[in-house]
Design an enzyme around this catalytic site. Structure first.
Site, short mmCIF file in Angstrom:
data_model
loop_
_atom_site.label_atom_id
_atom_site.label_comp_id
_atom_site.label_asym_id
_atom_site.label_seq_id
_atom_site.Cartn_x
_atom_site.Cartn_y
_atom_site.Cartn_z
N ARG A 1 0.80 -1.04 0.03
CA ARG A 1 0.16 -0.32 -0.38
C ARG A 1 1.05 1.60 0.33
O ARG A 1 0.63 2.29 -0.37
CB ARG A 1 -1.04 0.03 1.47
CG ARG A 1 -2.04 -0.63 1.04
CD ARG A 1 -3.18 -0.79 2.29
NE ARG A 1 -4.02 -1.13 1.58
CZ ARG A 1 -5.41 -1.23 2.64
NH1 ARG A 1 -5.09 -1.82 4.20
NH2 ARG A 1 -6.23 -2.47 2.31
N LYS B 1 -15.39 -15.76 5.02
CA LYS B 1 -16.17 -15.02 5.71
C LYS B 1 -17.67 -14.81 3.82
O LYS B 1 -16.81 -14.56 3.35
CB LYS B 1 -17.04 -13.83 6.03
CG LYS B 1 -15.56 -13.93 7.56
CD LYS B 1 -16.06 -12.72 8.32
CE LYS B 1 -17.43 -12.14 8.75
NZ LYS B 1 -17.47 -10.54 9.35
N GLY C 1 -6.83 -6.81 0.19
CA GLY C 1 -6.55 -8.00 1.30
C GLY C 1 -5.32 -9.02 1.54
O GLY C 1 -4.62 -8.93 1.62
N GLY D 1 -12.17 -4.76 0.99
CA GLY D 1 -13.15 -4.35 1.26
C GLY D 1 -14.03 -3.30 0.76
O GLY D 1 -15.30 -3.67 -0.18
C1 3PG Z 1 -8.55 -2.28 5.54
O1 3PG Z 1 -7.52 -2.23 5.83
O2 3PG Z 1 -9.76 -2.90 5.12
C2 3PG Z 1 -8.98 -0.86 5.30
O3 3PG Z 1 -7.57 0.38 5.29
C3 3PG Z 1 -9.90 -0.28 6.40
O4 3PG Z 1 -9.65 -0.56 7.33
P1 3PG Z 1 -10.59 -0.79 8.40
O5 3PG Z 1 -12.24 -2.18 7.53
O6 3PG Z 1 -10.47 -0.90 9.97
O7 3PG Z 1 -12.22 0.42 8.48
MG MG Z 2 -11.36 -4.10 6.24
#
Ligand code: 3PG
Ligand code: MG
Length: 435
Positions: free
Chosen positions: A39, A203, A392, A415
């Protein structure tokens, strides 16, 4: 027509300006060491572009993790400031808060070319509450004249630094944000067929909407990972003590029903694992075996051609499904080879578990096989499909294998990329100025 209708930093004159930049530097940090800097690396293009404009300086804000309170220093962004300095090749100052007098002074003292990173936004509960007064304070503290949103990973949240802040400064997109939205939207709206989507992870509740959309646009959808256990259960297969979301089994049934309807209407296949790797322990300290749920023979080859023993096709009550089996992996890999586009979100098994005494990760084979199929023989392989990989856990796996550059596009958003793929609007994007 452009797929991104918000102003970006290329559309405005930045010269002489101090810029407030929201990045997503939510990276894994342990004892001050960053284990995955994807990132951070992906944010450099925007930082460099801004710094190339005459007389600019940058105040960066970000969150890291989900800290319990203001002084939860394991979630400090300080190690990120140090790492960013190295990547950028210039000093990055660090402010111990994102608001307040001391930070205001540091921001105000920034010389042209200067970069300041502020401490974790989430040390203030007002950040997640999207409190306007807090957003105003951030804007004032930064002494900036323009706000740039470049934290793609967090724009699915309406927080002070993604939403309320845009009420206090003219707000445009950074280059990473624009690239992420354009790339993902283009693939979802206008994919080259055949298209396979490989959806895994833990999930199912996170993936329901994206599965729904993918069944409308893909030629094949393969479900893998622990979330596939819900589909096995819905089909009446015993899954032992595997991870399941009991409340989601009904949803899995509905998805299977829709899949069958689509299969009747047009060429389409929905693949549920036909074989799985199981163990009594998830940590790699117990033995593993393959359970051949469908063909009932491969995993009991000794009995062949007699009928296999029931254990060969049954997950025992004390066993857990921890990866897809070789039949399923090769089936998916075979389909990938015929496709022009692959969308991949979620590993097929528990990839991060190490084997005993340095043995290969016992539950990563399925993921390895399908990743290899996506990559092809080399990046010059003309037959390999275009690959779009979600952020992710999937991006973390790809990064851990040193394969980031072998895929066409690896998102920095977990997300956020799922939301976008599902066709949802992202509050942090909506709040920016239109072109
Ligand atoms: C992530 O890694 O999903 C983003 O940085 C957002 O973080 P969060 O899911 O804790 O809001
Ligand atoms: Mg997240």
């Amino acid at each position: 027509m452009t797929l991104f209708d918000k102003k970006t930093i290329r559309d405005i004159d930045l010269s002489g300006k101090r810029v407030l930049l929201r990045a997503d530097y939510n990276v894994p940090v342990q004892n001050g060491i960053i284990s995955d800097d994807y990132r951070i690396k992906r944010s450099l293009q925007t930082l460099r572009y801004i710094l190339e404009q005459p007389g600019t300086s940058i105040v960066i804000i970000s969150h890291l993790g989900r800290p319990a309170g203001p002084q939860d220093m394991q979630f400090s962004l300080k190690p990120v400031a140090e790492h960013l300095s190295k990547l950028l090749g210039k000093k990055v100052d660090f402010a111990s808060d994102c608001v307040g007098q001391e930070t205001t002074q540091m921001a105000n003292n920034l010389l042209p070319g200067g970069v300041l990173l502020c401490e974790n936004l989430r040390f203030h509960p007002e950040e997640e509450k999207n409190t306007p007064e807090f957003a105003k304070q951030i804007a004032e503290t930064s002494c900036a004249e323009v706000f740039v949103q470049d934290g793609f990973g967090v724009v699915h949240r309406a927080h002070a630094s993604t939403d309320a802040i845009t009420k206090f400064l003219p707000s445009v997109a950074g280059l990473l944000l624009a690239e992420e939205v354009e790339t993902i939207t283009k693939v979802m709206d206008n994919p080259e067929h055949p298209l396979i989507a490989v959806i895994g992870g833990v999930k199912i509740s996170d993936k329901i909407e994206v599965l729904d959309r993918l069944m409308d646009i893909a030629d094949c959808v393969a479900v893998t990972g622990a979330m596939a256990n819900n589909f096995l259960l819905a089909q009446g297969t015993k899954v032992g003590k595997s991870i399941v979301e009991i409340e989601a089994v009904g949803t899995a049934e509905e998805i299977l029903h829709k899949a069958h309807e689509v299969e009747k209407r047009r060429p389409f296949s929905f693949l549920v694992p036909a074989d799985v790797v199981v163990s009594t322990k998830m940590d790699g300290t117990a033995g593993t075996r393959i359970v051949d749920l469908s063909s009932h023979s491969i995993s009991d080859i000794e009995s062949y051609p007699k009928l296999p023993r029931p254990t060969a096709y049954t997950v025992e009550p004390d066993e857990m499904i921890l990866d897809i089996g070789p039949l399923s992996a090769l089936h998916i890999a075979g389909v990938i080879k015929f496709c022009k586009t692959v969308i991949w979100n979620g590993p097929c098994g528990v990839t991060e578990v190490k084997g005993l005494a340095g043995a290969q990760n016992p539950f990563a084979h399925g993921t390895q096989i399908i990743a290899d199929a996506m990559i092809g023989q080399s990046t010059k392989d003309k037959n390999r499909p275009y690959s779009l990989v979600g952020g992710g856990d999937t991006a973390a796996y790809v990064e851990s294998q040193g394969l980031i550059d072998d895929f066409n596009f690896v998102s920095t958003g977990g997300g956020a990329s799922l939301e976008l793929m599902s066709g949802h609007q992202l509050p942090g994007v909506e709040a920016l100025q239109d072109k």
